[in-house]
Design a protein around this motif. Structure first.
Motif, PDB file in Angstrom:
ATOM      1  N   PHE A  68     -30.265  85.661 -20.723  1.00 52.40           N
ATOM      2  CA  PHE A  68     -31.033  86.761 -21.161  1.00 52.40           C
ATOM      3  C   PHE A  68     -32.658  87.862 -21.897  1.00 52.40           C
ATOM      4  N   PRO A  69     -33.183  88.822 -21.740  1.00 56.17           N
ATOM      5  CA  PRO A  69     -34.631  89.138 -22.536  1.00 56.17           C
ATOM      6  C   PRO A  69     -34.469  88.860 -23.489  1.00 56.17           C
ATOM      7  N   VAL A  70     -35.230  88.124 -24.122  1.00 57.22           N
ATOM      8  CA  VAL A  70     -35.463  87.813 -25.708  1.00 57.22           C
ATOM      9  C   VAL A  70     -36.788  88.647 -26.133  1.00 57.22           C
ATOM     10  N   PRO A  71     -36.571  89.631 -27.597  1.00 52.44           N
ATOM     11  CA  PRO A  71     -35.472  89.755 -27.654  1.00 52.44           C
ATOM     12  C   PRO A  71     -33.979  90.124 -27.009  1.00 52.44           C
ATOM     13  N   LEU A  72     -32.992  90.610 -27.769  1.00 46.02           N
ATOM     14  CA  LEU A  72     -32.245  91.345 -27.470  1.00 46.02           C
ATOM     15  C   LEU A  72     -31.179  91.738 -27.763  1.00 46.02           C
ATOM     16  N   SER A  73     -31.368  93.071 -28.197  1.00 51.34           N
ATOM     17  CA  SER A  73     -30.697  93.605 -29.540  1.00 51.34           C
ATOM     18  C   SER A  73     -30.230  95.023 -28.766  1.00 51.34           C
ATOM     19  N   ALA A 105     -29.220  86.400 -29.954  1.00 50.63           N
ATOM     20  CA  ALA A 105     -30.137  86.973 -29.694  1.00 50.63           C
ATOM     21  C   ALA A 105     -31.148  87.484 -29.888  1.00 50.63           C
ATOM     22  N   SER A 106     -31.635  86.923 -31.059  1.00 51.34           N
ATOM     23  CA  SER A 106     -33.145  87.560 -31.237  1.00 51.34           C
ATOM     24  C   SER A 106     -33.754  86.220 -30.700  1.00 51.34           C
ATOM     25  N   THR A 107     -33.641  85.035 -30.796  1.00 51.59           N
ATOM     26  CA  THR A 107     -34.487  84.034 -30.328  1.00 51.59           C
ATOM     27  C   THR A 107     -34.358  83.309 -28.899  1.00 51.59           C
ATOM     28  N   GLY A 108     -33.326  83.307 -28.854  1.00 48.16           N
ATOM     29  CA  GLY A 108     -32.954  82.784 -27.574  1.00 48.16           C
ATOM     30  C   GLY A 108     -32.501  81.090 -27.206  1.00 48.16           C
ATOM     31  N   ASP A 109     -32.550  81.056 -28.755  1.00 49.31           N
ATOM     32  CA  ASP A 109     -31.705  79.422 -29.326  1.00 49.31           C
ATOM     33  C   ASP A 109     -30.240  79.214 -29.339  1.00 49.31           C
ATOM     34  N   THR A 110     -29.860  78.429 -28.432  1.00 51.51           N
ATOM     35  CA  THR A 110     -28.517  78.097 -28.174  1.00 51.51           C
ATOM     36  C   THR A 110     -27.668  77.631 -29.810  1.00 51.51           C
ATOM     37  N   LEU A 111     -26.531  77.706 -29.760  1.00 45.49           N
ATOM     38  CA  LEU A 111     -26.081  77.465 -31.778  1.00 45.49           C
ATOM     39  C   LEU A 111     -24.980  76.925 -31.124  1.00 45.49           C
ATOM     40  N   LEU A 165     -27.757  77.933 -38.693  1.00 46.34           N
ATOM     41  CA  LEU A 165     -27.512  78.141 -37.526  1.00 46.34           C
ATOM     42  C   LEU A 165     -28.961  78.706 -37.381  1.00 46.34           C
ATOM     43  N   GLY A 166     -29.558  78.862 -38.723  1.00 48.17           N
ATOM     44  CA  GLY A 166     -31.787  79.472 -38.380  1.00 48.17           C
ATOM     45  C   GLY A 166     -30.929  81.110 -37.392  1.00 48.17           C
ATOM     46  N   ILE A 167     -29.682  81.567 -37.904  1.00 51.32           N
ATOM     47  CA  ILE A 167     -29.391  82.698 -37.594  1.00 51.32           C
ATOM     48  C   ILE A 167     -29.649  83.804 -38.866  1.00 51.32           C
ATOM     49  N   GLY A 168     -31.405  84.488 -39.016  1.00 56.83           N
ATOM     50  CA  GLY A 168     -31.649  85.526 -39.959  1.00 56.83           C
ATOM     51  C   GLY A 168     -30.865  87.570 -39.357  1.00 56.83           C
ATOM     52  N   ALA A 169     -30.935  87.613 -40.942  1.00 56.18           N
ATOM     53  CA  ALA A 169     -29.815  88.595 -42.000  1.00 56.18           C
ATOM     54  C   ALA A 169     -30.320  89.670 -40.418  1.00 56.18           C
ATOM     55  N   SER A 170     -31.411  90.086 -39.423  1.00 56.41           N
ATOM     56  CA  SER A 170     -31.203  90.701 -38.729  1.00 56.41           C
ATOM     57  C   SER A 170     -31.345  90.802 -37.560  1.00 56.41           C
ATOM     58  N   ASP A 171     -30.665  89.033 -36.800  1.00 52.84           N
ATOM     59  CA  ASP A 171     -30.232  88.311 -35.603  1.00 52.84           C
ATOM     60  C   ASP A 171     -28.912  88.786 -35.109  1.00 52.84           C
ATOM     61  N   GLY A 172     -28.911  89.200 -34.146  1.00 55.42           N
ATOM     62  CA  GLY A 172     -27.361  89.858 -33.329  1.00 55.42           C
ATOM     63  C   GLY A 172     -27.297  88.269 -32.865  1.00 55.42           C
ATOM     64  N   VAL A 173     -26.003  88.115 -32.145  1.00 56.76           N
ATOM     65  CA  VAL A 173     -25.089  87.581 -31.581  1.00 56.76           C
ATOM     66  C   VAL A 173     -24.423  87.555 -30.736  1.00 56.76           C
ATOM     67  N   ILE A 174     -25.049  86.696 -29.190  1.00 58.55           N
ATOM     68  CA  ILE A 174     -24.337  86.266 -27.766  1.00 58.55           C
ATOM     69  C   ILE A 174     -23.060  85.798 -28.175  1.00 58.55           C
TER      70      ILE A 174
END
Length: 324
Positions: A68-73, A105-111, A165-174
Motif C-alpha cells: 500500500f502507499p505510505v503513508p495511507l490515511s 498505515a503511516s510507516t508501512g511496518d508489519t506489526l 508496537l511503534g504505533i503513534g497517536a495519529s497512526d492508522g492501522v491496516i
C-alpha cells in the motif's frame, strides 16, 4: 468453569488478529442457514478510496502479500473485499475465527500476523463499542472472505497509540483478515412450549436472557428443557463448544454471565472441567438451541462454597449453543 478467551485487538493480539422445487434439508444446518432472520449488531462495513489502494496477493490459505502507499490515511473504517466467500454474513455481537496480518498505515511496518497456512485460527469477539472496532469493519462480510481493513487512529486505538508496537497517536492501522468461521450471536430456531416448574426466561433485544423464578422452593431433582431448538449439529460429550450462558442461584442471585463479558465461552463438554448438571444440559443439544437447566447441589458444587455461590445452592443456567 473456564471462560477466558484470547482475542485479537491491537492492544491484545499476542505479539508477534434455485430453480425447481426446493428440497428438505438432509442434515444439520450450517451457520449460513442457522443465522437467517437474526439482526445485525453493528452497521455493515463501508468501502473507501483509501482501502481500495491496498493490494493483497495470494489465495485463501496462503500468507498474503500486502502492499500500500505510505503513508495511507482514511476516514473512519474502510473495508475492501479482496476475495468474497460464499458463507453466511457476519452479524456482529458474536465470535469469529480468522487469520490476520497487521500493519502500521503511516510507516508501512508489519506489526504482527498469524500463520495463514495453519488451522490454528484466532478467535475474535465482535461487539459494538470495542476498540479496535472490528464489529463495524466486518459486519456484512461473508464467511470465507479475505478482506483488507483500514482503521483510522480513533477506531484503531482511540488516538492514544501503542508505544510497544511503534504505533503513534495519529497512526492508522491496516489489517488483512481471512474470515474462516462465524458462530451464532444467540440461539435461533423453533420456540418450544414452556415446561411447568421451571423459571420463566425473558430475552433482551440482543438475546441476553433474564429469568423469573417461581416462588416455590427449589426442586429436589434435576430439571431441564429446550426453550429454542436449533437445527445445527448435536453436542457430543467431549466436543469443544462455543456458548453464551448466564447462571443464577435459586434465590435469584446472578453469579456468572458470558453475555456481560461480551465474550462467548469456549470449552470441552466433559465432566473433568464442568459440573455434572451443566454437562447433562448440553449432551445432545443442537447448535442454535437455548437450554435451561435447574441443577440441585449434588449435580453442582455440593455443599462447597464456590466464589459468590453459597454451599448447598441449587443453580439455574440458561445456555445458548452458538457453535462447535
Amino acid at each position: 468453569m473456564r471462560t477466558n478467551l484470547q482475542k485479537i485487538a491491537v492492544l491484545s493480539i499476542p505479539l508477534l488478529i434455485l430453480a425447481g422445487c426446493a428440497s428438505e434439508p438432509t442434515g444439520p444446518l450450517a451457520y449460513a442457514e442457522l443465522s437467517v432472520g437474526l439482526d445485525t449488531q453493528c452497521e455493515s462495513f463501508q468501502t473507501g478510496d483509501a482501502a481500495d489502494q491496498i493490494t493483497v496477493l495470494g489465495d485463501l490459505g496462503t500468507q498474503p502479500e500486502v502492499s500500500f502507499p505510505v503513508p495511507l490515511s482514511g476516514a473512519g473504517i474502510e473495508t475492501a473485499v479482496i476475495i468474497e466467500g460464499d458463507g453466511g454474513e457476519v452479524l456482529g455481537g458474536q465470535q469469529v475465527l480468522l487469520h490476520f496480518a497487521g500493519f502500521n498505515a503511516s510507516t508501512g511496518d508489519t506489526l504482527q500476523a498469524s500463520d495463514f497456512t495453519s488451522q490454528d485460527y484466532v478467535p475474535q469477539d465482535l461487539y459494538p463499542g470495542l476498540v479496535p472496532d472490528f464489529c463495524s469493519a466486518l459486519t456484512g462480510v461473508k464467511v470465507g472472505s479475505r478482506v483488507a481493513v483500514l482503521l483510522d487512529a480513533e477506531n484503531a486505538h482511540g488516538n492514544v497509540g501503542i508505544q510497544s508496537l511503534g504505533i503513534g497517536a495519529s497512526d492508522g492501522v491496516i489489517f488483512v483478515f481471512d474470515i474462516i468461521e462465524a458462530y451464532l450471536p444467540r440461539a435461533n430456531g423453533d420456540t418450544q412450549p414452556a415446561k411447568a416448574g421451571l423459571p420463566t426466561v425473558v430475552s433482551a433485544p440482543d438475546g441476553q436472557p433474564g429469568i423469573q423464578i417461581p416462588s416455590s422452593d427449589a426442586p429436589d431433582e434435576y430439571m431441564s428443557a429446550v426453550l429454542i431448538e436449533g437445527g445445527g449439529e448435536p453436542v457430543e460429550i467431549g466436543d469443544n463448544v462455543v456458548l453464551h450462558y448466564t447462571g443464577w442461584t435459586w434465590d435469584g442471585e446472578q453469579f456468572d454471565s458470558s453475555w456481560e463479558r461480551q465474550s462467548p465461552a469456549t470449552f470441552p463438554i466433559t465432566p473433568d472441567g464442568l459440573i455434572e448438571g451443566f454437562v447433562m444440559a448440553l449432551d445432545q443439544a443442537t447448535v442454535g438451541s437455548r437450554v435451561i437447566a435447574v441443577i440441585p447441589p449434588e449435580l453442582g458444587y455440593g455443599d462447597s462454597e464456590q466464589g459468590s455461590i453459597p454451599g448447598g445452592s441449587t443453580l439455574i443456567f440458561v445456555i445458548d449453543v452458538l457453535g462447535k
